[in-house]
Design an enzyme around this catalytic site. Structure first.
Site, PDB file in Angstrom:
ATOM      1  N   GLU A  58      29.559  12.708 -15.096  1.00  0.00           N
ATOM      2  CA  GLU A  58      30.851  13.356 -14.919  1.00  0.00           C
ATOM      3  C   GLU A  58      31.534  13.619 -16.268  1.00  0.00           C
ATOM      4  OE1 GLU A  58      30.473  10.436 -11.397  1.00  0.00           O
ATOM      5  OE2 GLU A  58      29.692  10.675 -13.418  1.00  0.00           O
ATOM      6  N   MET A 169     -17.212  -2.133  -8.548  1.00  0.00           N
ATOM      7  CA  MET A 169     -18.539  -2.593  -8.194  1.00  0.00           C
ATOM      8  C   MET A 169     -18.528  -4.124  -8.077  1.00  0.00           C
ATOM      9  SD  MET A 169     -19.754   0.337  -7.957  1.00  0.00           S
ATOM     10  CE  MET A 169     -21.431  -0.122  -7.478  1.00  0.00           C
ATOM     11  N   ARG A 190       4.468   4.490 -13.540  1.00  0.00           N
ATOM     12  CA  ARG A 190       4.896   3.428 -14.459  1.00  0.00           C
ATOM     13  C   ARG A 190       6.220   3.795 -15.127  1.00  0.00           C
ATOM     14  NH1 ARG A 190      -0.829   2.175 -17.657  1.00  0.00           N
ATOM     15  NH2 ARG A 190      -1.976   1.353 -15.847  1.00  0.00           N
ATOM     16  N   LEU A 297      -3.667  -9.805  -4.640  1.00  0.00           N
ATOM     17  CA  LEU A 297      -2.230  -9.600  -4.761  1.00  0.00           C
ATOM     18  C   LEU A 297      -1.763  -8.449  -3.877  1.00  0.00           C
ATOM     19  CD1 LEU A 297       0.505 -10.190  -5.954  1.00  0.00           C
ATOM     20  CD2 LEU A 297      -0.137  -8.891  -8.015  1.00  0.00           C
TER      21      LEU A 297
END
EC number: 3.5.4.26
Length: 363
Positions: A58, A169, A190, A297
């Site tokens: 503003e 893998m 990120r 996780l």
């Protein structure tokens, strides 16, 4: 109150949203805000909040408008602030400038504002309307709005896998499943985050940095780099890990280690994930969290209901049954499956990016 807005007013607010978007990587922990001042059907002032500690949107818009602000209408993406922080209240600046009306996209749930900005404006005789382009403006500040309303950050989980849902893998080799374009896209995730959270296994396997290293057409010096948060409950993080090359940007959840303290790393005592995310939001003003981690996780975050958004990059390749899965929970019943709503599906290079939100409740 909500009002019916004209097509022209929508265009003014779209301009304010576009202005706010210009500083999307730079304002953390402050929200992204844009403002336009309109007088007699013409935009006479534009502004956006460029960086924490600098004037708000503003102020810039009013400065450009000058005397033309008197009797004008201000279109602002977030309720003008009502408190003295590093800068004076924007609601008072609008009053002082003599605007006749303020149109707001999103109300501010911050307890320091939360309707007080509107009260200041109305008490000064300024007409106030809100709700214009509110859904689009909300996308500017998902983390800020959630933190102020709930005390928890907005958490995104990023996954990258093969067509058969494998992330590496059996040996742990994972560079690279997805293409360069998808990896570049992750740099944006990120850059909008206050912190990137990962597990110690990911750090040990990849020696990752998890910072922003390249963004197309963006000066990296303007980006507020995310904190890197490593969950290391057994204190295994090597002191030569790349993630410690910028120790002031690194946080480690670990039993106290004097050697990390000497480097300047912020150490957090081991605690449940929900408590950790709450700590990041309330003590460190981290409103947006990106989880980049392995199956353990990622699964824990999903099972504990901590994920607001799942971003899944799918590469057009098959890695086979012995490769590592992206989700490690064992679900015995179809009724316990984890379902998601797809909010966006985009091809990024040769990969597909799915953006999803969890479906709550029963299947």
């Amino acid at each position: 109150m909500n009002s019916i807005f004209s097509e022209q007013e929508q265009q003014y607010m779209q301009e304010a949203i576009a202005l706010a978007h210009q500083a999307r990587y730079a304002t953390k922990p402050n929200p992204n805000v844009g403002c336009v001042i309109v007088k007699d059907g013409k935009i006479v002032g534009r502004g956006f909040h460029p960086k924490a500690g600098q004037p708000h949107a503003e102020v810039f818009a009013l400065a450009e408008a000058g005397e033309q602000a008197k009797g004008a209408t201000a279109y602002v993406t977030l309720e003008p602030c009502a408190h003295f922080g590093k800068t004076p209240p924007c609601a008072l600046a609008l009053v002082k400038a003599g605007v006749s009306e303020v149109v707001i996209a999103n109300l501010d749930p911050n307890p320091l504002v939360a309707g007080k900005g509107i009260t200041i404006l109305k008490d000064a005789g300024i007409q106030v309307r809100h709700g214009l382009c509110d859904a689009q403006a909300k996308m500017l500040n998902l983390g800020f709005l959630k933190t102020m309303a709930t005390g928890l950050p907005y958490v995104r989980l990023k996954l990258a896998s093969s067509l058969d849902g494998r992330t590496a893998m059996a040996s742990g080799e994972s560079k690279w499943i997805t293409g360069a374009e998808a990896r570049q896209d992750v740099q944006h995730l990120r850059a909008i985050s206050g912190a990137v959270v990962t597990g110690i296994q990911t750090v040990l396997a990849d020696d990752c940095q998890l910072n922003v290293r390249q963004l197309k057409n963006v000066d990296l010096s303007t980006i507020v780099q995310p904190k890197r948060v490593v969950l290391d409950r057994q204190g295994r993080l090597p002191l030569n890990a790349k993630i410690l090359q910028q120790p002031e940007q690194t946080m480690v959840m670990t039993p106290f280690r004097a050697e990390l303290d000497a480097l300047g790393v912020i150490q957090i005592e081991p605690q449940p994930l929900s408590a950790l995310f709450q700590l990041l939001a309330q003590q460190y003003q981290i409103h947006d969290v990106l989880v980049e981690a392995g199956a353990t996780l990622a699964t824990a975050c999903l099972e504990e209901g901590l994920i607001d958004e799942l971003i899944h990059y799918i590469a057009p390749t098959l890695l086979g049954q012995t490769a590592r899965p992206m989700f490690s929970a064992q679900l015995a019943l179809l009724a316990t499956q984890k379902r998601f709503n797809i909010t966006d599906m985009t091809q990024i290079g040769q990969d597909i990016r799915l953006t999803m939100t969890p479906v709550t409740g029963a299947v």
